[in-house]
Design an enzyme around this catalytic site. Structure first.
Site, PDB file in Angstrom:
ATOM      1  N   THR A  25       0.974  -1.193  -0.112  1.00  0.00           N
ATOM      2  CA  THR A  25       0.094   0.185   0.057  1.00  0.00           C
ATOM      3  C   THR A  25       0.982   1.228  -0.031  1.00  0.00           C
ATOM      4  OG1 THR A  25      -1.736  -1.294   1.437  1.00  0.00           O
ATOM      5  CG2 THR A  25      -1.976   1.086   1.105  1.00  0.00           C
ATOM      6  N   SER A 129       6.707   3.483   8.466  1.00  0.00           N
ATOM      7  CA  SER A 129       5.243   3.991   9.188  1.00  0.00           C
ATOM      8  C   SER A 129       4.851   3.841  10.569  1.00  0.00           C
ATOM      9  CB  SER A 129       4.070   3.863   8.120  1.00  0.00           C
ATOM     10  OG  SER A 129       3.211   4.891   8.337  1.00  0.00           O
ATOM     11  N   HIS A 130       3.717   2.919  10.689  1.00  0.00           N
ATOM     12  CA  HIS A 130       3.090   2.848  11.773  1.00  0.00           C
ATOM     13  C   HIS A 130       3.537   1.284  12.272  1.00  0.00           C
ATOM     14  CE1 HIS A 130       0.846   0.912   8.891  1.00  0.00           C
ATOM     15  NE2 HIS A 130       0.308   0.073   9.845  1.00  0.00           N
ATOM     16  N   LYS A 142      10.097   4.025   0.356  1.00  0.00           N
ATOM     17  CA  LYS A 142       9.433   4.263  -1.051  1.00  0.00           C
ATOM     18  C   LYS A 142      10.093   5.316  -1.771  1.00  0.00           C
ATOM     19  CE  LYS A 142       5.935   7.237   1.658  1.00  0.00           C
ATOM     20  NZ  LYS A 142       4.483   7.222   1.622  1.00  0.00           N
ATOM     21  N   ASP A 306       1.657   8.650  14.479  1.00  0.00           N
ATOM     22  CA  ASP A 306       2.538   7.364  14.235  1.00  0.00           C
ATOM     23  C   ASP A 306       4.040   7.764  14.022  1.00  0.00           C
ATOM     24  OD1 ASP A 306       2.364   8.308  11.547  1.00  0.00           O
ATOM     25  OD2 ASP A 306       2.313   6.425  10.704  1.00  0.00           O
ATOM     26  N   ASP A 308       6.104   7.728  11.230  1.00  0.00           N
ATOM     27  CA  ASP A 308       6.393   8.708  10.344  1.00  0.00           C
ATOM     28  C   ASP A 308       5.788  10.231  10.805  1.00  0.00           C
ATOM     29  OD1 ASP A 308       4.560   7.555   9.299  1.00  0.00           O
ATOM     30  OD2 ASP A 308       5.079   7.787   7.153  1.00  0.00           O
ATOM     31  N   ASP A 310       2.764  10.840   9.872  1.00  0.00           N
ATOM     32  CA  ASP A 310       1.532  11.155   8.994  1.00  0.00           C
ATOM     33  C   ASP A 310       0.090  10.800   9.333  1.00  0.00           C
ATOM     34  OD1 ASP A 310       1.890   8.566   8.649  1.00  0.00           O
ATOM     35  OD2 ASP A 310       2.064   8.484   6.332  1.00  0.00           O
ATOM     36  N   ARG A 311       0.094  10.010  10.358  1.00  0.00           N
ATOM     37  CA  ARG A 311      -1.199   9.756  10.832  1.00  0.00           C
ATOM     38  C   ARG A 311      -1.306  10.315  12.384  1.00  0.00           C
ATOM     39  NH1 ARG A 311      -2.426   2.901  10.703  1.00  0.00           N
ATOM     40  NH2 ARG A 311      -1.758   2.948   8.642  1.00  0.00           N
ATOM     41  N   GLU A 393     -10.069   6.207   7.042  1.00  0.00           N
ATOM     42  CA  GLU A 393     -10.313   5.697   8.213  1.00  0.00           C
ATOM     43  C   GLU A 393      -8.990   5.265   9.094  1.00  0.00           C
ATOM     44  OE1 GLU A 393      -9.559   2.189   8.693  1.00  0.00           O
ATOM     45  OE2 GLU A 393      -8.914   2.306   6.774  1.00  0.00           O
ATOM     46  N   LYS A 405      -0.571  12.309   3.903  1.00  0.00           N
ATOM     47  CA  LYS A 405      -1.390  12.684   5.231  1.00  0.00           C
ATOM     48  C   LYS A 405      -0.504  13.297   5.979  1.00  0.00           C
ATOM     49  CE  LYS A 405      -1.359   7.828   6.581  1.00  0.00           C
ATOM     50  NZ  LYS A 405      -1.094   7.077   5.344  1.00  0.00           N
TER      51      LYS A 405
END
Ligand code: VG1
Ligand code: CO
Length: 571
Positions: A25, A129-130, A142, A306, A308, A310-311, A393, A405
């Site tokens: 993803t 990320s998370h 990425k 999170d 990185d 972004d969340r 979500e 994000k």
């Protein structure tokens, strides 16, 4: 300026291709052990260059960003050497190798805004990320394109094709490692075969990002609000890369006391935590905020990001804001947010995100788009000004200000809404008040997500086979039921993405959705998304969703086929 006059040699290294470097993803995520295999990282990065055309990077700039996880520092030095040998002109790295994902996006965009739109080819983002970090945990990589957004699927597929057959990569040893601790410009001189000097700039991790946010928000106004004696906010950095940004923005700029910022030092293993801001993994914050057991003295506002950054998770006193509601409420209140005040063009949400946003866009008379999961799908809509805001979500919220994000940005949006709703109020209008008022106006989309993490791949396959066999059964069960395998045609470039999840929808719009996660580093994770709309906002979530949850479990036979009695995480 640190100068060097020598010309650096290039080595062309013979390598064996790996067959497992397919991006999920959001990039390639694997255990650190996997990334440390001989030439594994080098092959992947060389494949990025092979997927671009030489004009795109030769003599041009490249950003390297990292969320501070284990192996970040080593990988950064390797990528600098590969970039030099491939002819990149100028590498920009955050101090200590740190740049949050949204800050990296802002950085790429700023370089191109200042120096011409083809100056910076994009960025290599080192993050899982998370996902947890540390020697035995995950690493990730990425590529983000010159727009600052994650590369689109056709490009990540191209990288994958190259990784499967790569035979050689180029590297230049450059002498010593670059000192990433000190902000400086390094001119390393010529690299064999190129007539430009190779430069590395170690830049502030926060400056460009902060400069951008200053154009979006009214920090004086926010500071005045945050200093209200009846308002207390806390923030949890989860030892991810949001820490330095939170310290600058919340503590230094807005004046939030240092003691109210938790876990804001970046640690390579995230303090053994799982840097995923949700009700399970941000347990301490959830407790402080009194989410499951009401606390009289809980703070008024709590947030977490999170690994990185972004969340975001947004909490009020004894109150959880679902991410699906969050994007809907930010959109409904866009006039409270300075940079959106003059109007918004449209909004988008990922398919599994609840339809709460759609009710808002309908009322505002603006378009809403339903995209597959993953931020890359918002890129074309944002680039073409078809949307101003978007969300997922999975605790992701963002806008056109960058192409990722943005967790810290989301917190500032919520503070802007709170500040605006509280102008001249004697008693604090709380987060819960704002959300309840929203439900009263629009109705409520009851929502839950079940994650079954780390399943055997074969078991997960069986679940999806079973689900497929139940699609027609579900459709005949009652009038208006539909069951589809979601596919998406990008309205800008017409590219088609198939197999993006199974949607079982009832006539009234209630639904359950099944998807296979694309961010895990091993095994399979199945996500079930449950949603029911009601005009009555006072129901208990589990009660409202009970029959839909039961139907989802029976359609998939997930308990029987995987031997799991319950999900690993419920949000
Ligand atoms: C998850 C989320 C998705 C998000 C992605 C990357 O993907 O569901 O909404 O875009 O993570 O977020 P998946 O395929 O595991 O469901 V992050 O913060 O890990 O870059
Ligand atoms: Co993230």
């Amino acid at each position: 300026m640190v100068e060097s006059t020598q010309s650096h040699k290039i080595t062309i290294v013979d390598t064996q291709a790996y067959q497992d470097q397919k991006a999920g993803t959001s990039g390639l995520r694997k255990k650190v052990k996997v990334f440390r295999q001989e030439n594994y990282l080098e092959n992947f990065v060389q494949s990025i260059f092979l997927s671009l055309s030489e004009e795109e990077y030769k003599g041009k700039a490249l950003v390297i960003a990292g969320d501070g996880r284990f192996y970040n520092d080593v990988a950064t030095q390797i990528i600098i050497r590969l970039a030099a040998a491939n002819g990149v002109g100028h590498v920009y790295v955050g101090q200590h190798g740190l740049l949050s994902t949204p800050a990296a996006s802002a950085f790429i965009r700023k370089l191109n805004a200042d120096n011409g739109e083809n100056y910076c080819v994009g960025g290599v983002l080192l993050t899982a990320s998370h996902n947890p970090g540390g020697e035995d945990e995950d690493f990730g990589i990425k590529f983000n394109s010159k727009s600052g957004g994650p590369a689109l699927e056709n490009f990540t597929n191209l990288i994958y094709e190259h990784t499967k057959k790569i035979q050689q990569y180029r590297i230049s040893h450059l002498g010593n490692d670059i000192d990433l601790a000190t902000i400086a410009d390094h001119n390393l001189g010529k690299v064999e075969g190129f007539d430009h000097d190779f430069r590395v700039t170690v830049a502030s991790s926060t400056d460009i990002y902060y400069d951008l946010l200053k154009t979006l928000f009214d920090f004086d106004d926010l500071k005045a609000f945050v200093s209200r004696p009846d308002f207390r906010m806390v923030f949890d950095g989860m030892h991810g890369v949001s820490g330095p940004y939170a310290q600058l923005l919340f503590q230094e700029v807005l004046g939030v006391p240092q003691d109210n910022l938790f876990r804001c030092n970046v640690l390579p293993d995230f303090g053994h935590g799982h840097p995923d801001p949700n009700l399970t993994y941000a347990a301490d914050l959830v407790k402080t905020m009194g989410i499951f057991d009401n606390k009289e003295d809980a703070p008024d506002f709590g947030a977490a990001c999170d690994g990185d950054a972004d969340r975001n998770m947004v909490l009020g006193k004894n109150f959880f804001v679902t991410p699906s509601d969050s994007i809907a409420i930010i959109t409904a209140n866009y006039k409270s947010i300075p940079f959106l005040k003059s109007g918004i063009s449209g909004a988008a949400r990922s398919m599994p995100t609840s339809g709460a946003l759609d009710r808002v866009t309908e009322k505002l008379g603006i378009p809403v788009y339903e995209t597959p999961t993953g931020w890359k799908f918002f890129g074309n809509l944002l680039d073409n000004n078809m949307i101003s805001l978007c969300g997922e979500e999975s605790f992701g919220t963002g806008s056109f200000h960058v192409r990722e994000k943005d967790g810290v940005w989301a917190v500032l949006c919520w503070l802007s809404i709170l500040a605006d709703k509280n102008r001249g109020t004697e008693q604090l209008v709380s987060v819960a008040d704002i959300v309840r008022a929203h439900w009263n106006e629009y109705g409520r989309n009851y929502y839950q997500r079940y994650d079954y993490e780390n399943l055997e791949n074969a078991d997960a396959d069986k679940v999806f086979k079973q689900l497929e066999s139940q699609m027609s059964v579900f459709e005949t069960e009652s009038e208006g039921n539909t069951a589809v395998n979601f596919s998406y045609t990008d309205p800008v470039d017409q590219s088609v993405s198939l197999n993006q999840g199974y949607i079982f929808k009832y006539a009234d719009g209630s639904r359950f959705v099944f998807r296979l996660s694309g961010t895990g580093s091993s095994g399979a994770t199945i996500r079930i998304y449950l949603e029911k709309y009601s005009n009555d906002p006072s129901l208990v979530v589990e009660e409202a969703l009970k029959s839909i949850a039961e139907r989802a479990l029976s359609a998939s036979q997930i308990q029987q086929l995987t031997g799991r009695e319950r999900p690993t995480v419920i949000t």
